[in-house]
Design a protein around this motif. Structure first.
Motif, PDB file in Angstrom:
ATOM      1  N   MET C   1       5.058  -5.566   5.212  1.00  0.00           N
ATOM      2  CA  MET C   1       4.250  -5.958   4.042  1.00  0.00           C
ATOM      3  C   MET C   1       2.754  -5.882   4.356  1.00  0.00           C
ATOM      4  O   MET C   1       1.982  -5.241   3.669  1.00  0.00           O
ATOM      5  N   PHE C   2       2.363  -6.562   5.439  1.00  0.00           N
ATOM      6  CA  PHE C   2       0.937  -6.661   5.759  1.00  0.00           C
ATOM      7  C   PHE C   2       0.383  -5.324   6.255  1.00  0.00           C
ATOM      8  O   PHE C   2      -0.760  -4.997   6.001  1.00  0.00           O
ATOM      9  N   ASN C   3       1.192  -4.597   6.977  1.00  0.00           N
ATOM     10  CA  ASN C   3       0.724  -3.375   7.610  1.00  0.00           C
ATOM     11  C   ASN C   3       1.293  -2.120   6.957  1.00  0.00           C
ATOM     12  O   ASN C   3       1.341  -1.070   7.574  1.00  0.00           O
ATOM     13  N   SER C   4       1.695  -2.278   5.710  1.00  0.00           N
ATOM     14  CA  SER C   4       2.224  -1.161   4.943  1.00  0.00           C
ATOM     15  C   SER C   4       1.341  -0.924   3.732  1.00  0.00           C
ATOM     16  O   SER C   4       0.726  -1.842   3.215  1.00  0.00           O
ATOM     17  N   PHE C   5       1.321   0.325   3.279  1.00  0.00           N
ATOM     18  CA  PHE C   5       0.562   0.651   2.073  1.00  0.00           C
ATOM     19  C   PHE C   5       1.354   1.622   1.221  1.00  0.00           C
ATOM     20  O   PHE C   5       1.918   2.588   1.735  1.00  0.00           O
ATOM     21  N   GLY C   6       1.352   1.376  -0.080  1.00  0.00           N
ATOM     22  CA  GLY C   6       2.019   2.279  -1.004  1.00  0.00           C
ATOM     23  C   GLY C   6       3.274   1.673  -1.600  1.00  0.00           C
ATOM     24  O   GLY C   6       3.834   0.716  -1.052  1.00  0.00           O
ATOM     25  N   ALA C   7       3.704   2.235  -2.736  1.00  0.00           N
ATOM     26  CA  ALA C   7       4.890   1.719  -3.409  1.00  0.00           C
ATOM     27  C   ALA C   7       6.111   2.564  -3.061  1.00  0.00           C
ATOM     28  O   ALA C   7       7.124   2.044  -2.612  1.00  0.00           O
ATOM     29  N   ILE C   8       6.022   3.873  -3.251  1.00  0.00           N
ATOM     30  CA  ILE C   8       7.144   4.738  -2.872  1.00  0.00           C
ATOM     31  C   ILE C   8       6.745   5.561  -1.653  1.00  0.00           C
ATOM     32  O   ILE C   8       7.426   5.547  -0.649  1.00  0.00           O
ATOM     33  N   TYR C   9       5.629   6.277  -1.760  1.00  0.00           N
ATOM     34  CA  TYR C   9       5.069   6.921  -0.563  1.00  0.00           C
ATOM     35  C   TYR C   9       4.405   5.796   0.216  1.00  0.00           C
ATOM     36  O   TYR C   9       3.269   5.429  -0.036  1.00  0.00           O
ATOM     37  N   LYS C  10       5.157   5.216   1.115  1.00  0.00           N
ATOM     38  CA  LYS C  10       4.757   3.970   1.762  1.00  0.00           C
ATOM     39  C   LYS C  10       4.644   4.190   3.263  1.00  0.00           C
ATOM     40  O   LYS C  10       5.613   4.601   3.899  1.00  0.00           O
ATOM     41  N   PHE C  11       3.475   3.916   3.800  1.00  0.00           N
ATOM     42  CA  PHE C  11       3.362   4.070   5.252  1.00  0.00           C
ATOM     43  C   PHE C  11       3.059   2.735   5.908  1.00  0.00           C
ATOM     44  O   PHE C  11       2.491   1.835   5.300  1.00  0.00           O
ATOM     45  N   THR C  12       3.491   2.613   7.150  1.00  0.00           N
ATOM     46  CA  THR C  12       3.331   1.395   7.936  1.00  0.00           C
ATOM     47  C   THR C  12       2.668   1.787   9.248  1.00  0.00           C
ATOM     48  O   THR C  12       3.160   2.689   9.926  1.00  0.00           O
ATOM     49  N   THR C  13       1.565   1.141   9.597  1.00  0.00           N
ATOM     50  CA  THR C  13       0.931   1.495  10.869  1.00  0.00           C
ATOM     51  C   THR C  13       1.112   0.381  11.886  1.00  0.00           C
ATOM     52  O   THR C  13       1.380  -0.764  11.539  1.00  0.00           O
ATOM     53  N   PHE C  14       0.960   0.750  13.147  1.00  0.00           N
ATOM     54  CA  PHE C  14       1.066  -0.233  14.225  1.00  0.00           C
ATOM     55  C   PHE C  14       0.145   0.186  15.351  1.00  0.00           C
ATOM     56  O   PHE C  14      -0.326   1.323  15.387  1.00  0.00           O
ATOM     57  N   GLY C  15      -0.091  -0.719  16.255  1.00  0.00           N
ATOM     58  CA  GLY C  15      -0.811  -0.366  17.470  1.00  0.00           C
ATOM     59  C   GLY C  15      -2.194  -0.960  17.597  1.00  0.00           C
ATOM     60  O   GLY C  15      -2.877  -1.216  16.610  1.00  0.00           O
ATOM     61  N   GLU C  16      -2.565  -1.161  18.847  1.00  0.00           N
ATOM     62  CA  GLU C  16      -3.867  -1.731  19.174  1.00  0.00           C
ATOM     63  C   GLU C  16      -4.733  -0.695  19.888  1.00  0.00           C
ATOM     64  O   GLU C  16      -4.208   0.232  20.514  1.00  0.00           O
TER      65      GLU C  16
END
Lengths: 357, 357, 357, 357
Positions: C1-16
């Protein structure tokens, strides 16, 4: 979030059993769908209480008021809001259940969770909420009709006695949505006996969906089967579901696999879903309902202060929730299928080209 | 959306059976949780294939690499990414299954839905994906440990033969996660026989969750039961679930209602959930697994051109998926319980005051 | 939720910044899109640090590893996971910033929020995370290319000095993505001076999207404008955005309204969006970036114990984040447009009929 | 999805300008909040049209009917549904605008997107929808009051003339929500002149939020700033927003960084947000509104058949939407802050222990 269901075809319900009204807001409805008001009314009538001695005698006309989203008899793509005002919410005396937790009901858990609860008729946890789902399902069925997708249900077991054959057409008009005429007679006797004993019965509903396009269901966590499961298990009094042949877990791979030939699948143990995606066969699901928790015999419980009490309920209750539950099963299934159609529509770049190029 | 699960404790998985890697990104993990890497490894080991003759002989070390979200051995509140590189994805010859649809598998539906599929080992629809869930579940269990919430499972039925008693401690160390020693012996014979016949078996897993706080579950559509149902029914090969006493639908209200006295609930037919909310009793669920679809006997099918073909599979497969499936059941349940704890935490204004005032 | 963007084309990022890796999982990508690996590499190169004296000298090759979702060079409809391993995360000495809060950075807020933070290079709050977005944007651009939708950007203001004309083609190859040749020269002098003074500069980026289909954007809360705003304001160092004519709020209705004739809109003060929905004109947005907070002059701050300290930063930093920020602007915009195309595709029943009938 | 806003404190609006009703369903409200009905009425009154010559003369009493979610004057944790029936929706003659696209309005885009539109008074795209937001904001403010968090706004610019000082207390009671007395007089003259010229004006609103706890905002894509941006840019007629010092992009790092000493931040150029997370300082945002598109001068446009037409509007319209828009700004901000408080509450394991142990 908590009171919404669906990803694109998303509905949100509100309302308490004995509050001002219950209702639903349906978002994500495509524009241009013919709106059939009398069909909506009729679906609600199928679920409506008070129709006969096999449902609670609460008298609700359940007249839906459509507040938005329709213009010149067509959906406009904006949210459709449908409200049903509670007419039979006379301020009866609740002092006998105000402070006690009725066995089998959500009284205890709501009270512990929220620290406050609307105890009148079960408040939000009342099955009355399901009328709002039926309204959402009615609109979904209006969409499915355009694609000739057919959703049916039948009661196939009551009190442990199972129907040996299912006639969905018969069930549709049966006073107890029974799977066939013979079993209907037997069950009616059983129900009447149970009512005389101030008791209630559990049952099983079977759902069938026909003409489902191949490809519905979004793996891995928005599969057709797990979302159907979520939809159906959210219905009051459901305790279990099974998709396809209910003996699959007892079978061998050889027995359970559905082989194919050039005409398609030779069998349908899978119940129309493979890998979370519809395979074009009939979708078949069994839904298990516990008996109505409201019975008219003395029961042990505690009150909100922790004192032991004897609960003696009075009033109007379904002798078996599975009967009217079957209408809710159809409604939830209709919403899931429409939602899956909307999601699946953009899963291939070719489909997008059909629309934008 | 499609490959994510959970509302706040939300994980997203990726990867194909024979691609570069599978993995998971876990969002919503509270900061300050002690990260136990060896526990993570151990959970993956419990699910890992190749351990003995009761699981596929595919050799995967399943070593998790934690790429983010941990600092000085604690969670930081940022996404935890865990990747498991596929080491055993040697480019074997897939020409025999490349163009055909294996019965009982997702081959046909993936192909119809997407118009393209990674046919190597089932691609995304392979049970290998569940390793990523087990990683997400391991992190969830690290959180649950702080609250003494315990999640266990046992295989309670194989090939239609049901265990008459369940010892979760025994099951934990059983080579087939069997519910007790006697049944273990009987089942092992059954499995060996099935393998000799180039066939496979279905089974049933039981899940038990203890020490659950009262109040988990968000009515009406994010109930503990319907979300558990969604979680469990998303696991490969599951066809049904039942919460609480699996005979509830056959019982009367009098028999099924769980009465209370000052010590709490007298019985637990409800399986720990009332009105979609945990009531503090043990949560108990049965999960029904179909038999492994991969069997080593000739089967009828068609190819992508519509020609009828005979399918003859070779390779490495679990004789019964329910066994390793039980580890996935626990993982999904752990994620649901953590998510519900996070959601429930803000459902009372008093709780918010504890945090902000 | 917090690190995702988009409704259908939805990407999630991670990493420092200085962890093992950063990465992204992209869900909802339609199947059948040609995957252009070298385009992905090239997009990352455009954002990559160390390219010249106008960006931080941190040396990162930023080589993307595609772990899933592609088969035989096409998208399969399953999640695409792209990981960039951090190669330059040598364990340098962070003792000088470990316990202090750098002015203008997220150090203080992360520490207060989570009670723990990965202080190495800013951890999760580092602009390094934006490489993951650029990867998601590159895949989105591969889709947009099929529909001839073009996304461009240019730096139009640095240090308060504004370009008087915009040439997007020039900007694309400019070493500082400058809007035109004259201003590029002037700005380079300004930046060099700022660097000598151990200071940094703010700036403005302009985004233009061409050939957008009419109808993108879902009123009321998933409008094209508010979701673009959310996308762009999530980029590190952005403080404001403006859609269309940036003087609209100073104009009269007569001046600001875009009249129409049979060739379409006569003007485009609206910046291509009316009522939250694209109107077919160019979408034009200005994005305002604050100056890089990392400067090499003594600054007042406090440490985690509340003691007042003097902060003296060293290291490698962009003299102006807006420059590389422009690449991230394009990426986020591309993701929004694709997502809106997917959502809009099912808003008319006619469209569904094109696909299912 | 489309008509909902928020993650946990999530509201869904419905209704058209001249339909039966508009309304909102608010989910995620914690149980136990004192419900202040007269405050709700008063908030709606502040936004209500027809109050004076500076707003449209449409007469709406805007009486809210609370249909659910409240029991014995407290929130119960179930959805709060608030409906405002449209009383002034007399079937006036719309034949003059039925088939034409009014410049600056959403007529063209709705028609193109949906193929059908409710043209009466703008239908769903009417600013009337914002009354539903104000209701959601009023409930949010009831919650914020428990934590002494204060949300205020003022109009700070009209027709290009900017107030040189802001007195939020004065603005609250100003007939045009003007930032101070001197400017109020000047603006009133300007507005009267604009009305005489059958024209309209744009403006700027400033939002201030005080006493915000440190830690609100969920990086990376649910930051306080990008979600505020989304909330504010979803309001009708907004074209831009800026957080903190609106000159930040023109400043150097040295000038813009907010240094700290033991008393906290020395300046507040950041507008209370660092790295997407509240830092405890006042949150300050400017919101830019375009002029009301409805003007009473002839304008060029086309009709739905593509013919060129002259548009001549009549009726009742705000001379400047920014004025009443400021009330909506506060409402959206209140909803965002509450939502962020709910999300942030579970971001530390310590917080969960306060609740569950």
């Amino acid at each position: 979030m908590f009171n919404s269901f669906g990803a694109i075809y998303k509905f949100t319900t509100f309302g308490e059993s004995h509050g001002m009204a219950i209702g639903v807001v349906i978002d994500g409805v495509p524009a241009g769908v013919e709106f059939d008001y009398s069909f909506l009314e009729n679906e609600l009538k199928r679920r409506r209480p008070g129709a006969n001695r096999f449902s609670t005698q609460r008298k609700e006309s359940d007249t839906p008021e459509v507040l938005s989203g329709i213009f010149e008899n067509k959906t406009t793509g904006t949210p459709i809001s449908i409200v049903i005002f509670n007419k039979d919410q006379k301020s009866k005396d609740y002092s006998n259940i105000k402070d006690i937790f009725r066995p089998g009901h959500a009284d205890y858990t709501y009270y512990q969770k929220y620290g406050i609860r609307d105890y009148r008729g079960g408040g939000r946890s009342s099955a009355r909420e399901t009328a709002a789902r039926v309204a959402a399902g009615a609109v979904a069925k209006m969409i499915l009709k355009e694609f000739n997708i057919k959703i049916e249900s039948a009661v196939i077991e009551i009190g442990g006695i199972r129907a040996d054959k299912i006639d969905y057409n018969y069930a549709k008009d049966s006073i107890i949505y029974a799977a066939n005429k013979d079993i209907e007679k037997e069950w009616i006797e059983l129900i009447d006996k149970s009512k005389q004993e101030h008791n209630s019965l559990g049952g099983v509903v079977k759902l069938r969906i026909q003409n489902v396009p191949v490809g519905l269901g979004e793996p891995i966590y928005y599969k057709l089967d797990n979302i159907l499961a979520s939809a159906l298990m959210s219905i009051n009094a459901t305790k279990g579901i099974y998709i396809g042949n209910i003996n699959s877990h007892k079978l061998t791979g050889k027995e359970n696999n559905d082989e194919m030939n050039k005409d398609g699948f030779i069998s349908n143990n899978a119940g129309g879903i493979l890998g979370g995606i519809s395979n074009g066969e009939d979708i078949e699901v069994e839904i298990y309902f516990k008996p109505t928790p409201s019975i008219f015999q003395p029961q042990k419980s505690i009150d909100i202060y922790g004192n032991e009490v004897e609960v003696n309920l009075q009033g109007r209750h379904d002798p078996i929730v599975a009967i009217r539950g079957s209408v809710v099963v159809e409604a939830m299934a209709a919403c899931v299928v429409v939602d899956m159609m909307l999601l699946n529509a953009t899963r291939k770049i070719e489909n997008l080209k059909k629309i934008y190029l």
